[in-house]
Design a protein around this motif. Sequence first.
Motif, PDB file in Angstrom:
ATOM      1  N   PRO A  66      42.314   6.920  19.759  1.00 54.25           N
ATOM      2  CA  PRO A  66      42.443   5.462  19.931  1.00 54.25           C
ATOM      3  C   PRO A  66      42.840   4.697  18.674  1.00 54.25           C
ATOM      4  N   MET A  67      42.239   5.028  17.541  1.00 49.93           N
ATOM      5  CA  MET A  67      42.500   4.278  16.319  1.00 49.93           C
ATOM      6  C   MET A  67      43.605   4.894  15.462  1.00 49.93           C
ATOM      7  N   GLY A  68      44.113   6.029  15.889  1.00 48.37           N
ATOM      8  CA  GLY A  68      45.156   6.686  15.102  1.00 48.37           C
ATOM      9  C   GLY A  68      44.652   7.173  13.758  1.00 48.37           C
ATOM     10  N   VAL A  69      43.449   7.736  13.753  1.00 48.19           N
ATOM     11  CA  VAL A  69      42.815   8.194  12.514  1.00 48.19           C
ATOM     12  C   VAL A  69      43.048   9.696  12.343  1.00 48.19           C
ATOM     13  N   PRO A  70      43.365  10.162  11.137  1.00 50.51           N
ATOM     14  CA  PRO A  70      43.579  11.600  10.922  1.00 50.51           C
ATOM     15  C   PRO A  70      42.335  12.419  11.270  1.00 50.51           C
ATOM     16  N   ASP A  71      42.555  13.607  11.793  1.00 51.58           N
ATOM     17  CA  ASP A  71      41.433  14.468  12.168  1.00 51.58           C
ATOM     18  C   ASP A  71      40.564  14.846  10.973  1.00 51.58           C
ATOM     19  N   GLU A  72      41.140  14.816   9.779  1.00 53.90           N
ATOM     20  CA  GLU A  72      40.368  15.165   8.585  1.00 53.90           C
ATOM     21  C   GLU A  72      39.167  14.249   8.372  1.00 53.90           C
ATOM     22  N   MET A  73      39.179  13.087   9.003  1.00 51.65           N
ATOM     23  CA  MET A  73      38.077  12.140   8.851  1.00 51.65           C
ATOM     24  C   MET A  73      36.888  12.483   9.744  1.00 51.65           C
ATOM     25  N   ILE A  74      37.062  13.447  10.626  1.00 50.35           N
ATOM     26  CA  ILE A  74      35.975  13.862  11.512  1.00 50.35           C
ATOM     27  C   ILE A  74      35.155  14.941  10.818  1.00 50.35           C
ATOM     28  N   GLY A  75      33.853  14.779  10.828  1.00 53.66           N
ATOM     29  CA  GLY A  75      32.980  15.709  10.118  1.00 53.66           C
ATOM     30  C   GLY A  75      33.115  17.159  10.560  1.00 53.66           C
ATOM     31  N   LEU A  76      33.481  17.360  11.813  1.00 52.29           N
ATOM     32  CA  LEU A  76      33.602  18.720  12.347  1.00 52.29           C
ATOM     33  C   LEU A  76      34.918  19.399  11.980  1.00 52.29           C
ATOM     34  N   TYR A  77      35.837  18.657  11.386  1.00 47.61           N
ATOM     35  CA  TYR A  77      37.211  19.154  11.239  1.00 47.61           C
ATOM     36  C   TYR A  77      37.290  20.489  10.501  1.00 47.61           C
ATOM     37  N   HIS A  78      36.579  20.625   9.411  1.00 47.79           N
ATOM     38  CA  HIS A  78      36.673  21.848   8.601  1.00 47.79           C
ATOM     39  C   HIS A  78      35.602  22.875   8.970  1.00 47.79           C
ATOM     40  N   THR A  79      35.169  22.864  10.196  1.00 51.01           N
ATOM     41  CA  THR A  79      34.124  23.793  10.631  1.00 51.01           C
ATOM     42  C   THR A  79      34.660  24.736  11.707  1.00 51.01           C
ATOM     43  N   PRO A  80      33.975  25.850  11.930  1.00 51.62           N
ATOM     44  CA  PRO A  80      34.384  26.769  13.008  1.00 51.62           C
ATOM     45  C   PRO A  80      34.335  26.109  14.388  1.00 51.62           C
ATOM     46  N   PHE A  81      33.469  25.103  14.530  1.00 53.11           N
ATOM     47  CA  PHE A  81      33.360  24.427  15.823  1.00 53.11           C
ATOM     48  C   PHE A  81      34.686  23.775  16.201  1.00 53.11           C
ATOM     49  N   TRP A  82      35.308  23.106  15.221  1.00 52.91           N
ATOM     50  CA  TRP A  82      36.577  22.428  15.482  1.00 52.91           C
ATOM     51  C   TRP A  82      37.662  23.443  15.850  1.00 52.91           C
ATOM     52  N   ALA A  83      37.677  24.561  15.162  1.00 51.61           N
ATOM     53  CA  ALA A  83      38.690  25.585  15.418  1.00 51.61           C
ATOM     54  C   ALA A  83      38.586  26.144  16.835  1.00 51.61           C
ATOM     55  N   LYS A  84      37.380  26.160  17.368  1.00 62.95           N
ATOM     56  CA  LYS A  84      37.163  26.715  18.705  1.00 62.95           C
ATOM     57  C   LYS A  84      37.374  25.685  19.820  1.00 62.95           C
ATOM     58  N   MET A  85      37.489  24.431  19.461  1.00 67.75           N
ATOM     59  CA  MET A  85      37.596  23.380  20.476  1.00 67.75           C
ATOM     60  C   MET A  85      38.988  23.337  21.090  1.00 67.75           C
ATOM     61  N   SER A  86      39.036  23.026  22.372  1.00 67.52           N
ATOM     62  CA  SER A  86      40.321  22.823  23.040  1.00 67.52           C
ATOM     63  C   SER A  86      40.866  21.449  22.663  1.00 67.52           C
ATOM     64  N   GLU A  87      42.125  21.185  22.993  1.00 64.73           N
ATOM     65  CA  GLU A  87      42.704  19.875  22.698  1.00 64.73           C
ATOM     66  C   GLU A  87      41.966  18.765  23.441  1.00 64.73           C
ATOM     67  N   LYS A  88      41.520  19.065  24.650  1.00 66.83           N
ATOM     68  CA  LYS A  88      40.764  18.077  25.423  1.00 66.83           C
ATOM     69  C   LYS A  88      39.442  17.759  24.742  1.00 66.83           C
ATOM     70  N   GLU A  89      38.777  18.781  24.229  1.00 65.55           N
ATOM     71  CA  GLU A  89      37.502  18.577  23.533  1.00 65.55           C
ATOM     72  C   GLU A  89      37.713  17.829  22.217  1.00 65.55           C
ATOM     73  N   ARG A  90      38.803  18.123  21.542  1.00 67.33           N
ATOM     74  CA  ARG A  90      39.094  17.410  20.292  1.00 67.33           C
ATOM     75  C   ARG A  90      39.380  15.931  20.563  1.00 67.33           C
TER      76      ARG A  90
END
Length: 220
Positions: A66-90
């Motif tokens: 919605p806000m057009g914010v880079p994914d790097e600003m999300i706390g989960l971005y550099h974690t294994p959880f983010w890597a396992k998430m689908s595009e819908k979950e992201r």
Amino acid sequence: MALSDLYPIPDVDPVWSVPQGFEAAFDWRFDEGRAHMMHLYQKGKDMQWDALERIDWALELDSDNPMGVPDEMIGLYHTPFWAKMSEKERAAARRHVQAWTISQFMQGEQAAMICAAKIVQQVPDLDAKFYAATQVMDEARHVEAYKKFLEKLGLAYPMTKPLQTLVDQALRDQRWDMTYLAMQVVIEGLALAAFGNIREIARNKLTQQLNAFVMQDESR
């Protein structure tokens, strides 16, 4: 529609009351006031704006970001959880993180509005009451604008416990200057830094407009 209807957290108390114990001060001198305070009051009057008219609410929000914010600003971005998430979950994670952020802005603005209203009652000098009254209007407008943004986003969050604790301490203190310090230096200071960060990284036009106008008030 009540914004609390958009909370993903169930059974949130719709009302929070903070006990108050202070005296309201009347200034019956009605003098000219200090020049610098009256200047701030005049500036506050001159720079009023209408949240419904000034912001282009027809601008769209991207459902995936919605806000057009880079994914790097999300706390989960550099974690294994983010890597396992689908595009819908992201996409859902982006939406919730951004809704949480804007919700805390809105909750903080309501807190600042109530703190400013308390200061209007307590501060002894009329010129200071005038200036504080313009802040009440500013904060009310910010609450209105962020509420409308969250309605458009379709998701909102209640005030966090740490913020609630800070606001509770600011309001319970019987000294108006301590309430002012907590509001202006701590709460608003942190908010201004966060607004600036959003302004720098958000690419959505509506988000940029909203934060630009709010920052205009906060930096006065």
